[in-house]
Design a protein around this motif. Sequence first.
Motif, PDB file in Angstrom:
ATOM      1  N   PHE A   1      -7.593 -13.376  -9.665  1.00 49.05           N
ATOM      2  CA  PHE A   1      -6.693 -12.334  -9.220  1.00 49.05           C
ATOM      3  C   PHE A   1      -5.620 -11.746  -9.341  1.00 49.05           C
ATOM      4  O   PHE A   1      -4.872 -10.997 -10.351  1.00 49.05           O
ATOM      5  CB  PHE A   1      -6.315 -12.682  -7.367  1.00 49.05           C
ATOM      6  N   MET A   2      -4.646 -13.056  -9.887  1.00 44.48           N
ATOM      7  CA  MET A   2      -3.450 -12.924 -10.145  1.00 44.48           C
ATOM      8  C   MET A   2      -3.333 -13.057 -11.642  1.00 44.48           C
ATOM      9  O   MET A   2      -2.156 -11.639 -12.505  1.00 44.48           O
ATOM     10  CB  MET A   2      -2.373 -14.473 -10.254  1.00 44.48           C
ATOM     11  N   ASP A   3      -4.031 -13.376 -12.422  1.00 43.09           N
ATOM     12  CA  ASP A   3      -4.550 -13.125 -14.138  1.00 43.09           C
ATOM     13  C   ASP A   3      -4.430 -11.450 -14.100  1.00 43.09           C
ATOM     14  O   ASP A   3      -4.724 -11.295 -14.933  1.00 43.09           O
ATOM     15  CB  ASP A   3      -5.440 -14.268 -14.243  1.00 43.09           C
ATOM     16  N   GLU A   4      -5.572 -11.297 -13.498  1.00 43.52           N
ATOM     17  CA  GLU A   4      -6.390 -10.092 -13.327  1.00 43.52           C
ATOM     18  C   GLU A   4      -5.215  -9.110 -13.121  1.00 43.52           C
ATOM     19  O   GLU A   4      -5.380  -7.845 -13.474  1.00 43.52           O
ATOM     20  CB  GLU A   4      -7.191  -9.431 -12.892  1.00 43.52           C
ATOM     21  N   LEU A   5      -4.208  -9.047 -12.342  1.00 48.30           N
ATOM     22  CA  LEU A   5      -3.431  -8.165 -11.834  1.00 48.30           C
ATOM     23  C   LEU A   5      -2.096  -8.028 -12.829  1.00 48.30           C
ATOM     24  O   LEU A   5      -1.770  -6.929 -13.048  1.00 48.30           O
ATOM     25  CB  LEU A   5      -2.585  -9.015 -10.566  1.00 48.30           C
ATOM     26  N   GLU A   6      -1.927  -8.890 -13.652  1.00 49.79           N
ATOM     27  CA  GLU A   6      -0.719  -8.970 -14.474  1.00 49.79           C
ATOM     28  C   GLU A   6      -1.415  -8.795 -15.629  1.00 49.79           C
ATOM     29  O   GLU A   6      -1.108  -7.663 -16.306  1.00 49.79           O
ATOM     30  CB  GLU A   6      -0.671 -10.512 -15.004  1.00 49.79           C
ATOM     31  N   LYS A   7      -2.791  -8.723 -16.128  1.00 50.82           N
ATOM     32  CA  LYS A   7      -3.544  -8.325 -17.178  1.00 50.82           C
ATOM     33  C   LYS A   7      -3.525  -6.718 -17.240  1.00 50.82           C
ATOM     34  O   LYS A   7      -3.818  -5.906 -18.102  1.00 50.82           O
ATOM     35  CB  LYS A   7      -5.077  -8.230 -17.173  1.00 50.82           C
ATOM     36  N   ARG A   8      -4.151  -5.648 -15.899  1.00 49.06           N
ATOM     37  CA  ARG A   8      -4.616  -4.800 -15.425  1.00 49.06           C
ATOM     38  C   ARG A   8      -3.867  -4.220 -15.286  1.00 49.06           C
ATOM     39  O   ARG A   8      -3.217  -2.697 -15.157  1.00 49.06           O
ATOM     40  CB  ARG A   8      -5.351  -4.693 -14.515  1.00 49.06           C
ATOM     41  N   THR A   9      -2.224  -4.761 -14.390  1.00 47.62           N
ATOM     42  CA  THR A   9      -0.919  -3.835 -14.848  1.00 47.62           C
ATOM     43  C   THR A   9       0.119  -3.371 -16.243  1.00 47.62           C
ATOM     44  O   THR A   9       0.971  -3.517 -16.427  1.00 47.62           O
ATOM     45  CB  THR A   9       0.065  -4.105 -14.309  1.00 47.62           C
ATOM     46  N   GLY A  10      -0.651  -4.501 -16.986  1.00 51.83           N
ATOM     47  CA  GLY A  10       0.052  -4.440 -18.839  1.00 51.83           C
ATOM     48  C   GLY A  10       1.209  -4.810 -18.011  1.00 51.83           C
ATOM     49  O   GLY A  10       1.811  -4.532 -19.561  1.00 51.83           O
ATOM     50  N   GLY A  11       1.091  -6.045 -17.231  1.00 49.10           N
ATOM     51  CA  GLY A  11       2.316  -6.492 -17.759  1.00 49.10           C
ATOM     52  C   GLY A  11       3.748  -6.383 -16.648  1.00 49.10           C
ATOM     53  O   GLY A  11       4.430  -6.878 -16.565  1.00 49.10           O
ATOM     54  N   GLU A  12       3.416  -5.081 -16.238  1.00 52.85           N
ATOM     55  CA  GLU A  12       4.579  -4.351 -15.087  1.00 52.85           C
ATOM     56  C   GLU A  12       4.152  -5.055 -13.907  1.00 52.85           C
ATOM     57  O   GLU A  12       5.637  -5.443 -13.429  1.00 52.85           O
ATOM     58  CB  GLU A  12       3.908  -2.989 -14.564  1.00 52.85           C
TER      59      GLU A  12
ATOM     60  N   VAL B   1       0.055  -0.027  -9.525  1.00 53.00           N
ATOM     61  CA  VAL B   1      -0.392  -1.166  -8.918  1.00 53.00           C
ATOM     62  C   VAL B   1      -0.598  -1.438  -8.409  1.00 53.00           C
ATOM     63  O   VAL B   1      -2.056  -2.581  -7.948  1.00 53.00           O
ATOM     64  CB  VAL B   1       1.552  -1.995  -9.043  1.00 53.00           C
ATOM     65  N   LYS B   2      -0.247  -0.477  -6.787  1.00 56.45           N
ATOM     66  CA  LYS B   2      -1.374  -0.410  -6.041  1.00 56.45           C
ATOM     67  C   LYS B   2      -3.348  -0.295  -5.952  1.00 56.45           C
ATOM     68  O   LYS B   2      -4.064  -0.919  -5.274  1.00 56.45           O
ATOM     69  CB  LYS B   2      -0.725   0.281  -4.635  1.00 56.45           C
ATOM     70  N   ALA B   3      -3.097   0.541  -7.442  1.00 56.77           N
ATOM     71  CA  ALA B   3      -4.286   1.169  -7.560  1.00 56.77           C
ATOM     72  C   ALA B   3      -5.115  -0.282  -8.075  1.00 56.77           C
ATOM     73  O   ALA B   3      -6.221  -0.540  -7.346  1.00 56.77           O
ATOM     74  CB  ALA B   3      -4.461   2.297  -8.331  1.00 56.77           C
ATOM     75  N   VAL B   4      -4.713  -1.138  -8.911  1.00 59.57           N
ATOM     76  CA  VAL B   4      -5.053  -2.101  -9.716  1.00 59.57           C
ATOM     77  C   VAL B   4      -5.403  -2.896  -8.341  1.00 59.57           C
ATOM     78  O   VAL B   4      -6.481  -4.089  -8.025  1.00 59.57           O
ATOM     79  CB  VAL B   4      -4.349  -2.500 -10.390  1.00 59.57           C
ATOM     80  N   ILE B   5      -4.999  -3.275  -7.662  1.00 58.11           N
ATOM     81  CA  ILE B   5      -4.555  -3.921  -6.787  1.00 58.11           C
ATOM     82  C   ILE B   5      -5.823  -4.142  -5.814  1.00 58.11           C
ATOM     83  O   ILE B   5      -6.782  -4.425  -5.051  1.00 58.11           O
ATOM     84  CB  ILE B   5      -3.362  -4.421  -5.397  1.00 58.11           C
ATOM     85  N   ASP B   6      -5.881  -2.766  -5.126  1.00 59.51           N
ATOM     86  CA  ASP B   6      -7.477  -2.066  -4.521  1.00 59.51           C
ATOM     87  C   ASP B   6      -8.745  -2.297  -5.279  1.00 59.51           C
ATOM     88  O   ASP B   6     -10.006  -2.406  -4.966  1.00 59.51           O
ATOM     89  CB  ASP B   6      -7.350  -0.325  -4.159  1.00 59.51           C
ATOM     90  N   GLU B   7      -8.488  -1.776  -6.985  1.00 57.57           N
ATOM     91  CA  GLU B   7      -9.371  -2.421  -7.348  1.00 57.57           C
ATOM     92  C   GLU B   7     -10.626  -3.532  -7.422  1.00 57.57           C
ATOM     93  O   GLU B   7     -11.129  -3.676  -7.798  1.00 57.57           O
ATOM     94  CB  GLU B   7      -9.532  -2.161  -8.757  1.00 57.57           C
ATOM     95  N   LEU B   8      -9.277  -4.480  -7.487  1.00 54.46           N
ATOM     96  CA  LEU B   8      -9.281  -6.621  -7.581  1.00 54.46           C
ATOM     97  C   LEU B   8     -10.093  -6.499  -6.123  1.00 54.46           C
ATOM     98  O   LEU B   8     -11.106  -7.601  -5.745  1.00 54.46           O
ATOM     99  CB  LEU B   8      -8.499  -6.870  -7.652  1.00 54.46           C
TER     100      LEU B   8
END
Length: 363
Positions: free
Chosen positions: A56-67, A261-268
């Motif tokens: 989850f953490m890796d994907e959150l970083e990757k999918r937010t482009g480092g935000e 970022v919240k949208a990425v979290i929902d996606e995950l």
Amino acid sequence: MFRSRKSTLVACLAGLALVLSGCGGIASSGEGRSVELKAASLLPPNGSQSDMIQWFMDELEKRTGGEVETEVVHGGALLSGTDVLPGMKQGRAEAGQIVPAYFPAELPLNNVNMVPMAGADQAARLLAFQDLADGNDDFAAEFERNGLHLIGYLPNASSTVAFNREVTSLDDVRGAKLRIPSQPQSVVWEELGAEPVFMASEEVYEAVERNIVDGVTFPMDTQVANGITEVAKYMAPDIGQNGGAIFAISQTVYDRLSDDVKAVIDELKGEWYAKTAELLTEYEQQACEKFTAAGGTVVLWDDDEQKTIASATEKLATDVWQTEAAKSVDRSAVEQVWSDYTAAVEQHTGEAGYTDGLQTCGK
């Protein structure tokens, strides 16, 4: 630009305060700005729960482009099991692995996960917990009261007990000191003649190695990942499928994240339970191979022993949880959670194609 992964949800409130002071919120608002999130994981890497958090953490970083820059601190090195919930409230971690059994007063309804269920489908149990979080207001309110934004229930492999002495039948358990994390399990093992002992997960290896306890209950893959099976060579089924942990972000931290970022979290979160089912199967197979290759012995209770265990569990376990939970929550809410939970487990059984890895190990 998205940055390369880090491996730890790093953001102490001190670090977050710098971001807040610069942009009025945690989310980045300018080039070069990022949010650092640190997650507390209780277990070492290379187990289904630890790797689910890492995924989850890796994907959150990757999918937010480092935000969002993430770090996962494994093995209880950041916060011990009993410190995660207060530690997150204090800002020592932005996210964490929370074991409800360590917080019976704060999470009484979530402690339904400690009630043993004979032959339950572990993947179905996770989906049932999520159904409760989505559809039972009293259950969901526990997260709100504790300042938690639920990400998901962590994969909990087949519940097992590993012994540091030879065990061939249930009779061999009489008099054994067993590390048991919850009261619903403890009363059943006590009925079966064992002596339950409570201790934090970080203390277990040394206790087994030094014969302070004779056995320990853990998920199958955790027994191997924690090294327990290096000093406990006999593994048997627990009294039923039970236990589990939650992965959550501080609600205060979540509220300050950007909408993107919240949208990425929902996606995950939408991918969460497919990933948990994948990891359950993968890690149980690996645990079986490692355990048997190292000379470990799988012990399965015979039919009469299974009936003895089921009878003791049915007689004692559910009432222990309901009585304890009713000290903090209205009894009717407790009973409704049990009804919703058992119905949801039945509904979801078999959906993920999961097969208990201990029952098939070595066959």
